[in-house]
Motif scaffolding. Structure first.
Motif, short mmCIF file in Angstrom:
data_model
loop_
_atom_site.label_atom_id
_atom_site.label_comp_id
_atom_site.label_asym_id
_atom_site.label_seq_id
_atom_site.Cartn_x
_atom_site.Cartn_y
_atom_site.Cartn_z
N ILE B 104 10.40 -0.92 0.57
CA ILE B 104 8.95 -0.97 0.85
C ILE B 104 8.33 0.41 0.73
O ILE B 104 7.21 0.57 0.24
CB ILE B 104 8.72 -1.57 2.26
N LYS B 105 9.08 1.45 1.15
CA LYS B 105 8.51 2.80 1.19
C LYS B 105 8.42 3.46 -0.18
O LYS B 105 7.62 4.38 -0.38
CB LYS B 105 9.38 3.70 2.09
N LEU B 106 9.26 3.01 -1.11
CA LEU B 106 9.40 3.74 -2.38
C LEU B 106 8.06 4.00 -3.08
O LEU B 106 7.69 5.15 -3.33
CB LEU B 106 10.34 3.00 -3.33
N ALA B 107 7.33 2.93 -3.37
CA ALA B 107 6.11 3.09 -4.15
C ALA B 107 5.03 3.88 -3.39
O ALA B 107 4.44 4.80 -3.96
CB ALA B 107 5.59 1.74 -4.61
N PRO B 108 4.77 3.57 -2.11
CA PRO B 108 3.76 4.39 -1.40
C PRO B 108 4.08 5.88 -1.46
O PRO B 108 3.19 6.71 -1.65
CB PRO B 108 3.81 3.86 0.03
N MET B 109 5.39 6.22 -1.31
CA MET B 109 5.75 7.64 -1.30
C MET B 109 5.71 8.24 -2.69
O MET B 109 5.18 9.33 -2.89
CB MET B 109 7.15 7.82 -0.70
N LYS B 110 6.27 7.55 -3.67
CA LYS B 110 6.42 8.15 -5.00
C LYS B 110 5.16 8.00 -5.86
O LYS B 110 4.95 8.78 -6.78
CB LYS B 110 7.61 7.54 -5.74
N VAL B 111 4.36 6.96 -5.59
CA VAL B 111 3.16 6.78 -6.42
C VAL B 111 1.94 7.36 -5.72
O VAL B 111 1.17 8.12 -6.29
CB VAL B 111 2.93 5.28 -6.73
N LYS B 112 1.79 7.03 -4.44
CA LYS B 112 0.61 7.50 -3.72
C LYS B 112 0.83 8.84 -3.04
O LYS B 112 -0.13 9.47 -2.59
CB LYS B 112 0.20 6.46 -2.67
N GLY B 113 2.06 9.26 -2.94
CA GLY B 113 2.35 10.55 -2.32
C GLY B 113 2.17 10.54 -0.81
O GLY B 113 1.93 11.58 -0.19
#
Lengths: 494, 246
Positions: B104-113
């Motif tokens: 769940i965390k991957l995209a928020p962290m890697k895309v949205k920073g």
């Protein structure tokens, strides 16, 4: 593998282009390398005389172990020393297989070849020869003692197979004068002796002194004088075409050697001394340093080739996955070409072929480059299939979350692919370690080459091979354990 | 009149010589829940995948946030629009090498920073919302299909999308798991999320959808309120289909 027609065409075109460039550039470069009288200039300049020989032919050229050091000895080596002395240069011996010698000469890897070579008309087409410096005493059959009643002369070998060194005069003699027998060519004398002992061939045709040396050191072998008639007896020094001054200089030395009767009074007795010591002490312990040195080079070649292989493999895998067609095709062409040609040929090609462009390319470096280049193609395929094995849904899920293609690879695909790639990569490393033995053909002192040296030095065939096998196995076994350990650790991270 | 959230104009999609989508025009309004039904091979999934350009349309326009997605090549702009469209797949497509919360965390962290702490907080909230807060540290392989699909929904929601696309979200599930996923989707619909759902769950479609789109043979044959489509379809294709599934 299914390839669209267009891709196939592209591969063929890039290969053709590659070969055309190679073939057009090479002769020009070659002409630069060995021009009229240029070899003499090089010798004078570097104060170094590089002599090529196949040191497995006692008493003319062979190796002896002295205080753990390999030493090249024999009649031809003594002659080389005198030639070097007269040229006021330092002697450097390059030991390689007999059939590579003339190529090495033509490509400028060596300044001359002194290796019991007979000036046959075929050879004269590609190189020049000095005058004859040594007349061998005649051809002998080396046979198993138990066959002594069976094989005495040419007619006895009817329907049988005889062994001879590939590219040697003996090989030709069998073909011409023993038409009812078959001939088997091997490049190393020690392997030929093994072939006799194991019954692969009925006998081996070698020169008298060699036959006697092996018979002396192996109780089950016998040297029998043959009834082969030699058309052009005598050994001469081979020198590249167009080197009149060097031929003259060598002939001058030969004249001196003959006048002083050095071969009979100095060279042969010295050689006999080394052959005797070899007989006295053939304990393998004495040769341990040979194997240690071999392992060192094998490990070095493996490590550096793996590095090159992984870097190139990653690069080519990414290129192959690229959407840019030219880049994709280049990678496909490279991978297909490397996988479609024998590694042995690649090694010889890098050493002798690329040697045109880089004249001081050492054999070790050439070997590492060749194996690394080869490994790159296989690693690329391992990586590509590892990436391909990741379900498409993974990419789609990542992309639907807004991850760019690069981030999808980095965070989702590669970490999963690595787990699939690792075992394949491990196999590739083990294959590479074993295949490093192939560079023995260009004279790199790795384990296989050192084993051959031990074979020639001890006149024993099987035991050194057995030792080499055990050493290779220990190395691959250790590597397998190591790789398994890392594979397990990866699995735990699941 | 409010402007449509997604506007589809004369959309066509060909795979080689096979024309899967022949000419589709439709609109998705904000807050609307649309269920796409129809026989297998009618192009429903392809249509859905064209909406976030996992499949590049051959012809036509898909206007989302004022941009025609069909015109965009792969790149930053398309990635940024994709992150506003959450997608849930038939086979969940969770990342097997990451545990639930990492998924769940991957995209928020890697895309949205977004910082890890904040992403973790949001992820736990979303897990609570799909009823799986106690599974955060487990790997997908240890979850049931229904649980995996709920994680996939939470993962898509973590990017705070404007619209959620569901591609047959219950087709790969054992029957006893279907209910929990449909329940999660229903909750989501009631919270006001815009949703486009390709499904074979007719009861769900009838109850939850604002509009039913019936697709067959690469065309959008008819669309309308569930009670109209299910009780009184106009096209013969829809009549035949519904006669078989109801």
């Amino acid at each position: 593998m299914k390839l669209p027609k267009k891709t196939m065409m592209a591969i063929m075109t890039s290969l053709l282009a590659f070969l055309t460039i190679l073939l057009t550039v090479m002769p020009v470069k070659a002409a630069d390398q060995v021009t009229n009288n240029s070899v003499m200039q090089r010798i004078k300049q570097k104060k170094e005389l590089v002599v090529g020989t196949s040191a497995d032919y006692p008493p003319l050229e062979f190796t002896a172990s002295e205080a753990g050091q390999t030493k090249y000895v024999g009649v031809d080596i003594e002659l080389a020393k005198d030639i070097a002395k007269d040229l006021n240069a330092k002697l450097v011996i390059k030991n390689m297989s007999f059939d590579s010698l003339l190529v090495a000469l033509e490509t400028g890897k060596v300044d001359m070849v002194i290796s019991a070579m007979t000036p046959s008309p075929e050879r004269k087409k590609s190189v020049d020869f000095s005058k004859i410096y040594y007349h061998p005493s005649g051809e002998f059959f080396l046979i198993n003692k138990k066959d002594q009643a069976k094989y005495r002369k040419i007619a006895d070998f009817k329907g049988q197979t005889l062994g001879a060194q590939t590219g040697s005069i003996q090989y030709e003699l069998i073909q011409k004068q023993m038409k009812s027998s078959k001939v088997k060519g091997l490049s190393k004398i020690n392997n030929l002796v093994l072939a006799v002992q194991s019954g692969k061939v009925a006998g081996v045709v070698v020169e008298e002194l060699i036959a006697k040396a092996y018979a002396q050191n192996n109780h089950n072998l016998l040297a029998v004088q043959s009834d082969l008639k030699e058309a052009q007896a005598g050994n001469a020094v081979a020198i590249a075409k167009g080197q009149k001054d060097l031929v003259a200089a060598v002939n001058k030395t030969i004249a001196r050697v003959q006048k002083e009767q050095l071969i009979e009074h100095k060279y042969l007795p010295a050689a006999a001394k080394y052959m005797k010591t070899a007989k006295k002490n053939n304990s393998m312990m004495k040769y341990a340093p040979y194997f240690v040195k071999g392992v060192g080079y094998t490990v070095e070649i493996t490590i550096f080739s793996v590095l090159i292989g992984v870097i190139l493999g990653t690069l080519f895998a990414l290129m192959r996955l690229s959407k840019i067609k030219l880049v994709h095709w280049l990678a496909v062409a490279y991978i297909e070409f490397i996988r479609g040609t024998p590694q042995m040929v690649q090694i010889l090609f890098v050493y002798f072929g690329v040697g045109y462009f880089v004249s001081n390319l050492s054999a070790v470096v050439a070997g590492i480059i060749a194996i690394g280049l080869n490994s790159g193609a296989y690693v690329a395929e391992d990586i590509r299939s590892g990436i391909g094995s990741i379900a498409k849904g993974q990419t789609e899920a990542a992309r639907s979350l807004g991850l760019s293609q690069a981030k999808t690879y980095r965070y989702v695909i590669i970490p999963q692919a690595l787990k699939n790639i690792w075992p394949a990569l491990g196999n590739e490393f083990i294959t590479l370690l074993k295949d490093s033995s192939l560079v023995s053909v260009i004279g790199v002192s790795e384990l296989m080459y050192q084993t051959q040296l031990v074979q020639t030095s001890t006149y024993r065939g099987v035991l050194p091979l057995a030792i080499a096998m055990v050493i290779y196995f220990i190395m691959t076994f250790t590597l397998t354990r190591l790789l398994n350990y890392f594979e397990k650790r990866m699995k735990h991270n699941d | 009149m409010t402007k449509a959230m997604i506007e589809i104009n004369h959309l066509k999609k060909r795979f080689g010589n096979n024309e899967v989508l022949k000419d589709i025009s439709a609109e998705v309004d904000k807050g609307q829940v649309i269920c796409i039904i129809g026989p297998s091979g009618s192009g429903k999934s392809t249509f859905l995948r064209c909406l976030n350009v996992l499949e590049h349309p051959t012809e036509g326009k898909i206007i989302f946030d004022g941009t025609d997605l069909a015109k965009l090549n792969e790149g930053k702009e398309l990635d940024q629009l994709r992150e506003k469209m959450g997608m849930v797949f038939q086979n969940f497509n969770l990342f097997p090498n990451m545990n639930v919360i990492e998924n769940i965390k991957l995209a928020p962290m890697k895309v949205k920073g977004i910082s890890e702490a904040e992403a973790e907080k949001t992820a736990l909230e979303l897990l609570a919302r799909v009823g799986l807060e106690d599974r955060a540290k487990q790997y997908p392989s240890s979850l049931s299909g229904g649980q995996q699909q709920r994680v996939a929904i939470a993962r898509a929601l973590a990017m705070n999308p404007e619209v959620m696309l569901f591609d047959e979200p219950t087709s790969a599930l054992d029957p006893e798991m279907v209910g929990e996923v449909l329940k999660t989707m229903q909750d989501l619909a009631e919270s006001g999320m815009t949703m486009v759902v390709v499904t074979h769950e007719m009861a769900f479609a009838r109850e939850v959808a604002d509009e039913i789109w019936f697709m067959a043979d690469g065309y959008l044959q008819e669309k309308g309120a569930p009670e109209v489509i299910f009780t009184n379809p106009t096209s013969q294709r829809a009549k035949d289909f519904l006669a078989k599934v109801l």
